[in-house]
Design an enzyme around this catalytic site. Structure first.
Site, short mmCIF file in Angstrom:
data_model
loop_
_atom_site.label_atom_id
_atom_site.label_comp_id
_atom_site.label_asym_id
_atom_site.label_seq_id
_atom_site.Cartn_x
_atom_site.Cartn_y
_atom_site.Cartn_z
CG ASP A 1 -1.97 1.03 1.23
OD1 ASP A 1 -1.64 2.17 0.85
OD2 ASP A 1 -3.11 0.74 1.61
CB ILE A 2 3.02 2.56 -2.54
CG1 ILE A 2 4.01 3.71 -2.75
CG2 ILE A 2 2.25 2.24 -3.80
CD1 ILE A 2 5.10 3.38 -3.75
CD GLU A 3 -2.47 5.19 1.32
OE1 GLU A 3 -3.00 6.29 1.56
OE2 GLU A 3 -2.81 4.12 1.86
CG ASN A 4 1.91 10.77 3.13
OD1 ASN A 4 2.19 11.88 2.70
ND2 ASN A 4 1.37 10.59 4.31
#
Length: 318
Positions: free
Chosen positions: A138-141
């Site tokens: 889960d790749i975010e920000n």
């Protein structure tokens, strides 16, 4: 009854029973239909949820950094602690899990590991600890998603993981706009092709678009945008590109004031079924309750039955 006829009947019955065995004992797919479950706030018992909804898998959030290049649940709990017991209980009840690495907040492994090799080793610790069939990144920000160096490090690590574990399935989950991926999202997919990284499923989070809006239409347009980029990048047909795509919605009221009702989520599920998406999930079973006050980590903020969204995920067959 003559002995020969009795033997033939017995063999026929045995073969019939054998033909039913694979379906009866089919292992759950942790990628396809696995709502997120986290271990803070009011934590539901996953076995109770399974019994009440029919769901067979959960996406467990989140694996983070313990401060260095070492994985820990929420950055604090060891792989051998209560979370390991949780996984054993889910599997004993006939289910399975897909751990999720990353998320929006906390200290992530991507920036803390110095190389793709080191990051792959951190992923491998979790794979080995639980004998996993799949992992979700889960790749975010700005620390991972909006960082070209870390994006490439994550992709390189996933390539190594696939080389060491050919059977494991990898999911990459990322933010999206209403029309599809932003420039960071398109870069991530395109770079995976350049680096020959075999990501199995690309999933988007079609919510938090910035205010109240029609999230059924927004979900469709966002996933279509993802599909179109996957199709163009890998030279696939529409059908094949949809089957490499997925979505992770949010139940009830989102962080930016949008609303996903049970009826809307059912419409999203039916559309996902028509496209044969490889992943259909939402954030999260913990908040899959209604008439419980304001939207938060333990409540959807809407009028719904307990576990209505989880039940819809449980009925998804791709």
């Amino acid at each position: 009854m003559k002995p020969l006829r009795r033997l033939m009947i017995t063999l026929t019955a045995g073969l019939a029973a054998m033909s039913l065995t694979p379906a009866a004992q089919a292992a759950p797919d942790p990628v396809l239909a696995s709502p997120y479950l986290y271990q803070w706030g009011a934590k539901p018992n996953p076995v109770t949820v399974m019994n009440q909804t029919g769901v067979k898998a959960f996406t467990l959030a989140f694996i983070l950094s313990d401060g260095g290049c070492n994985p820990a649940w929420d950055g604090q709990r060891p792989l051998t602690g209560a979370d390991a017991t949780l996984i054993r209980n889910i599997r004993a009840a006939g289910g399975d899990v897909i751990p999720s690495f990353g998320g929006w907040s906390g200290t992530k492994l991507g920036p803390r590991c110095s190389s793709a090799t080191a990051l792959a080793a951190a992923y491998q610790k979790v794979i080995d600890a639980y004998q996993l069939k799949a992992i979700d990144i889960d790749i975010e920000n700005t620390d991972e998603f909006e960082n070209a160096t870390v994006q490439d490090r994550i992709l390189g690590a996933l390539k190594i993981v696939k080389q060491r574990n050919p059977a494991i399935r990898t999911v990459v989950t990322m933010p999206t706009n209403r029309a599809g991926l932003n420039s960071w999202g398109t870069r991530l997919v395109t770079k995976s092709k350049e680096l020959a990284v075999p990501v199995d499923v690309w999933a988007v989070m079609p919510f938090n678009f910035g205010g109240p809006s029609d999230l059924v239409a927004g979900t469709k347009s966002a996933v279509d945008g993802l599909k179109n980029h996957v199709k163009a990048t890998f030279g696939l047909t529409d059908d094949a590109a949809y089957r490499r795509s997925g979505l992770s919605s949010m139940n009830g009221i989102t962080d930016t004031g949008e609303t996903v009702t049970t009826a809307q989520f059912r419409a999203i599920r039916d559309w996902a079924t028509s496209k044969h998406l490889s992943r259909f999930t939402f954030w999260a079973t913990n908040r899959d309750k209604g008439n419980c006050g304001a939207s938060g980590s333990d409540c959807s903020g809407t009028n719904q039955g307990t576990y209505d969204f989880t039940k819809l995920v449980a009925g998804y067959t791709g």
